[in-house]
Design an enzyme around this catalytic site. Structure first.
Site, PDB file in Angstrom:
ATOM      1  N   GLN A 109       0.823  -1.115   0.073  1.00  0.00           N
ATOM      2  CA  GLN A 109       0.129  -0.115  -0.022  1.00  0.00           C
ATOM      3  C   GLN A 109       0.816   1.247   0.012  1.00  0.00           C
ATOM      4  OE1 GLN A 109      -3.591  -0.600   3.069  1.00  0.00           O
ATOM      5  NE2 GLN A 109      -1.726  -1.920   3.678  1.00  0.00           N
ATOM      6  N   VAL A 111       3.754   4.051  -1.328  1.00  0.00           N
ATOM      7  CA  VAL A 111       3.904   4.581  -2.462  1.00  0.00           C
ATOM      8  C   VAL A 111       5.571   4.862  -2.523  1.00  0.00           C
ATOM      9  CG1 VAL A 111       1.643   5.640  -2.724  1.00  0.00           C
ATOM     10  CG2 VAL A 111       3.372   6.961  -1.683  1.00  0.00           C
ATOM     11  N   HIS A 127      -1.607   1.173  -4.265  1.00  0.00           N
ATOM     12  CA  HIS A 127      -2.006   2.797  -4.059  1.00  0.00           C
ATOM     13  C   HIS A 127      -1.165   3.579  -4.833  1.00  0.00           C
ATOM     14  CE1 HIS A 127      -4.185   1.729   0.100  1.00  0.00           C
ATOM     15  NE2 HIS A 127      -4.779   1.453  -0.766  1.00  0.00           N
ATOM     16  N   CYS A 156       0.053  19.529 -17.948  1.00  0.00           N
ATOM     17  CA  CYS A 156       0.520  18.318 -18.987  1.00  0.00           C
ATOM     18  C   CYS A 156       0.524  19.035 -20.440  1.00  0.00           C
ATOM     19  CB  CYS A 156      -0.783  17.418 -18.861  1.00  0.00           C
ATOM     20  SG  CYS A 156      -0.732  16.038 -19.970  1.00  0.00           S
ATOM     21  N   GLY A 193       2.717  -4.548   9.153  1.00  0.00           N
ATOM     22  CA  GLY A 193       2.629  -3.037   9.248  1.00  0.00           C
ATOM     23  C   GLY A 193       1.434  -2.122   8.669  1.00  0.00           C
ATOM     24  N   LEU A 227       3.257  -3.601  15.058  1.00  0.00           N
ATOM     25  CA  LEU A 227       3.619  -3.170  16.492  1.00  0.00           C
ATOM     26  C   LEU A 227       2.419  -3.364  17.494  1.00  0.00           C
ATOM     27  CD1 LEU A 227       5.191   0.353  16.347  1.00  0.00           C
ATOM     28  CD2 LEU A 227       6.315  -1.928  16.870  1.00  0.00           C
TER      29      LEU A 227
END
Ligand code: OAD
Length: 256
Positions: A109, A111, A127, A156, A193, A227
């Protein structure tokens, strides 16, 4: 009926998991795997969503309202991610990939590019990727881009706004078909995580718990490393609590 394996209390030693060639492993990583590299998570104390409003910086509507603010947010993250290194957890998954080849499906997930920097190949960034840019309007392919645009990028070539090639809330994660196929055929499903609060990623484990593997006909083993117990903890056979950088290198026993 699937009888869940007993959950082991924090601090209890778990045996490593034997992995043979041909074992199909699906790994889903979240922000916690990059925490020990110095990248902030989203929902921990001091996390990104404590200081930034999701509506402002992680939705298409927020981008259209204030593209410069959104670009400043992602530019700062580009600057931070440019100078961090992978930690032992990323390296452990790269070793697993070198052993299993295409039988490892590494889905993140995140980036950031830390899996790639550790040597993992074919990382599936559901993602999107921080260091890629695409157009908000036209379908030109996204392109590699490491620049920080604190004041916003040029337009663009079609004249529309450029945007980071990341998936925002309200948008469809990338490659859900491929993810679905890999999840349906895995023997081991591991999440590392992730708080288990963002769907569809957080729902993948319940699919694994409800349907036997299309590969073996048996139910896959589901393991969480992090954790603390995630929101979807009830769907995991085991929650191994601790730092990813400490637990992951010891997790798998690669059997030649
Ligand atoms: P979260 O910030 O929601 O959760 C991070 C998890 O990592 C928490 O459960 C922490 O306890 C755990 N953690 C922290 N340090 C750790 C360490 N050293 N070792 C192991 N675990 C640790 O991040 P995600 O679940 O990845 O999406 O967030 C999912 C999505 O929400 C992100 O991809 C992003 C975000 O909004 C979008 O922007 C679309």
């Amino acid at each position: 009926m699937v009888v869940p394996l007993p959950r082991v209390a924090p601090g209890t030693a778990f045996p490593p998991i034997p992995i043979q060639r041909g074992t199909r492993v699906f790994v889903l990583t979240g922000a916690g795997i990059s925490a020990e590299s110095g990248i902030r998570t989203f929902r921990d104390s001091g996390g990104l969503w404590e200081q930034h409003d999701i509506e402002d910086v992680a939705t298409p509507e927020g981008f259209l309202r204030n593209p410069r603010l959104v670009w400043r947010f992602y530019s700062e993250r580009r600057q931070q991610a440019a100078c961090v290194a992978p930690n032992p957890a990323h390296h452990a998954l790269a070793r697993l990939g070198a052993f299993l080849g295409d039988d490892l499906f590494l889905c993140t997930q995140n980036v950031d590019p830390l899996h790639e920097r550790a040597g993992s190949r074919a990382v599936h960034h559901m993602h999107g990727e921080l260091f890629r840019t695409c157009c908000f309007e036209c379908d030109r392919p996204s392109f590699a881009d490491e620049k920080a645009y604190l004041e916003g990028p040029p337009p663009c070539e079609c004249g529309a706004l450029l945007r980071p090639d990341v998936v925002w809330f309200g948008e469809m994660p990338k490659g859900m078909d491929r993810i679905g196929e890999a999840v349906s055929a895995c023997d081991i499903f591991l999440t590392v995580g992730s708080s288990g609060s963002v769907y569809p990623a957080a729902g993948l484990v319940s699919h694994v718990r409800n349907f036997p593997s299309a590969h073996t006909g048996r139910f896959a083993r589901t393991i969480y490393i992090g954790l603390e117990r995630p929101e979807n903890a009830h769907s995991f056979d085991e929650c191994r609590l601790g730092k990813a950088g400490e637990l992951l290198p010891e997790l798998f026993l690669l059997e030649e």
